[in-house]
Structures are given as structure tokens and as C-alpha cells.
Design a protein around this motif. Structure first.
Motif, PDB file in Angstrom:
ATOM      1  N   ARG A  14      15.486 -12.880 -94.049  1.00 34.41           N
ATOM      2  CA  ARG A  14      14.175 -12.587 -93.469  1.00 34.41           C
ATOM      3  C   ARG A  14      13.036 -12.763 -94.470  1.00 34.41           C
ATOM      4  O   ARG A  14      12.082 -11.995 -94.453  1.00 34.41           O
ATOM      5  CB  ARG A  14      14.151 -11.166 -92.931  1.00 34.41           C
ATOM      6  CG  ARG A  14      15.049 -10.999 -91.738  1.00 34.41           C
ATOM      7  CD  ARG A  14      14.860  -9.660 -91.120  1.00 34.41           C
ATOM      8  NE  ARG A  14      15.707  -9.546 -89.946  1.00 34.41           N
ATOM      9  CZ  ARG A  14      15.710  -8.523 -89.140  1.00 34.41           C
ATOM     10  NH1 ARG A  14      14.909  -7.503 -89.369  1.00 34.41           N
ATOM     11  NH2 ARG A  14      16.501  -8.491 -88.102  1.00 34.41           N
ATOM     12  N   VAL A  15      13.127 -13.766 -95.312  1.00 36.17           N
ATOM     13  CA  VAL A  15      12.039 -14.041 -96.246  1.00 36.17           C
ATOM     14  C   VAL A  15      11.428 -15.395 -95.894  1.00 36.17           C
ATOM     15  O   VAL A  15      12.007 -16.181 -95.145  1.00 36.17           O
ATOM     16  CB  VAL A  15      12.511 -14.026 -97.720  1.00 36.17           C
ATOM     17  CG1 VAL A  15      13.031 -12.664 -98.096  1.00 36.17           C
ATOM     18  CG2 VAL A  15      13.548 -15.084 -97.966  1.00 36.17           C
ATOM     19  N   SER A  16      10.280 -15.665 -96.452  1.00 36.50           N
ATOM     20  CA  SER A  16       9.576 -16.904 -96.112  1.00 36.50           C
ATOM     21  C   SER A  16      10.294 -18.125 -96.696  1.00 36.50           C
ATOM     22  O   SER A  16      11.118 -18.019 -97.611  1.00 36.50           O
ATOM     23  CB  SER A  16       8.142 -16.852 -96.630  1.00 36.50           C
ATOM     24  OG  SER A  16       8.141 -16.883 -98.030  1.00 36.50           O
ATOM     25  N   HIS A  17       9.941 -19.270 -96.172  1.00 31.79           N
ATOM     26  CA  HIS A  17      10.556 -20.520 -96.594  1.00 31.79           C
ATOM     27  C   HIS A  17      10.255 -20.820 -98.066  1.00 31.79           C
ATOM     28  O   HIS A  17      11.112 -21.339 -98.789  1.00 31.79           O
ATOM     29  CB  HIS A  17      10.060 -21.660 -95.706  1.00 31.79           C
ATOM     30  CG  HIS A  17      10.706 -22.967 -95.980  1.00 31.79           C
ATOM     31  ND1 HIS A  17      12.056 -23.172 -95.758  1.00 31.79           N
ATOM     32  CD2 HIS A  17      10.207 -24.121 -96.459  1.00 31.79           C
ATOM     33  CE1 HIS A  17      12.346 -24.420 -96.100  1.00 31.79           C
ATOM     34  NE2 HIS A  17      11.235 -25.011 -96.514  1.00 31.79           N
ATOM     35  N   THR A  18       9.055 -20.479 -98.512  1.00 28.32           N
ATOM     36  CA  THR A  18       8.697 -20.741 -99.908  1.00 28.32           C
ATOM     37  C   THR A  18       9.524 -19.883-100.862  1.00 28.32           C
ATOM     38  O   THR A  18       9.891 -20.345-101.941  1.00 28.32           O
ATOM     39  CB  THR A  18       7.202 -20.496-100.148  1.00 28.32           C
ATOM     40  OG1 THR A  18       6.867 -19.172 -99.749  1.00 28.32           O
ATOM     41  CG2 THR A  18       6.364 -21.484 -99.360  1.00 28.32           C
ATOM     42  N   GLN A  19       9.836 -18.644-100.469  1.00 27.31           N
ATOM     43  CA  GLN A  19      10.664 -17.799-101.316  1.00 27.31           C
ATOM     44  C   GLN A  19      12.098 -18.313-101.365  1.00 27.31           C
ATOM     45  O   GLN A  19      12.767 -18.214-102.396  1.00 27.31           O
ATOM     46  CB  GLN A  19      10.623 -16.358-100.830  1.00 27.31           C
ATOM     47  CG  GLN A  19       9.292 -15.708-101.077  1.00 27.31           C
ATOM     48  CD  GLN A  19       9.205 -14.302-100.533  1.00 27.31           C
ATOM     49  OE1 GLN A  19      10.073 -13.856 -99.793  1.00 27.31           O
ATOM     50  NE2 GLN A  19       8.146 -13.613-100.891  1.00 27.31           N
TER      51      GLN A  19
END
Length: 59
Positions: A14-19
């Protein structure tokens, strides 16, 4: 030279694509993976971006 021992201890579901990209560039991506990384400014910036997903120790 300082080194950091980074271990991923939380999932990247559940983290962003950049992370997720940052984790991949650090050499992590699965739970329990570890890497020894140099303490250069670019690596420290990446670690700061995903600090809620990794644990660090100074080597």
C-alpha cells in the motif's frame, strides 16, 4: 567510509509507485531482504523516503 545495513521489514503493498521504485533501486523489494549501502547523500535521500519500510544499522 560509513555504511548502513538496511533491512526491509514492512510490505510495499500500500505504498506509492515511486516508493516501490526507490526500494528496487536500493536492492530491496521483498520482506527480509538486506543490503549494505554506502552513506552517500543520494542513498541517504532514498532511505529517508522509505524510512517507514526499512530498518537501518550503522556498520
Amino acid at each position: 567510509m560509513k555504511y548502513y545495513h538496511c533491512t526491509q521489514y514492512r510490505s510495499s503493498i500500500r505504498v506509492s509507485h515511486t516508493q516501490r521504485k526507490v526500494l528496487k533501486s536500493l536492492g530491496l523489494g521483498k520482506l527480509g531482504n538486506s543490503k549494505v549501502l554506502p552513506a552517500c547523500p543520494s542513498v541517504l535521500g532514498m532511505i529517508h523516503k522509505v524510512e517507514h519500510l526499512v530498518r537501518m544499522k550503522i556498520c
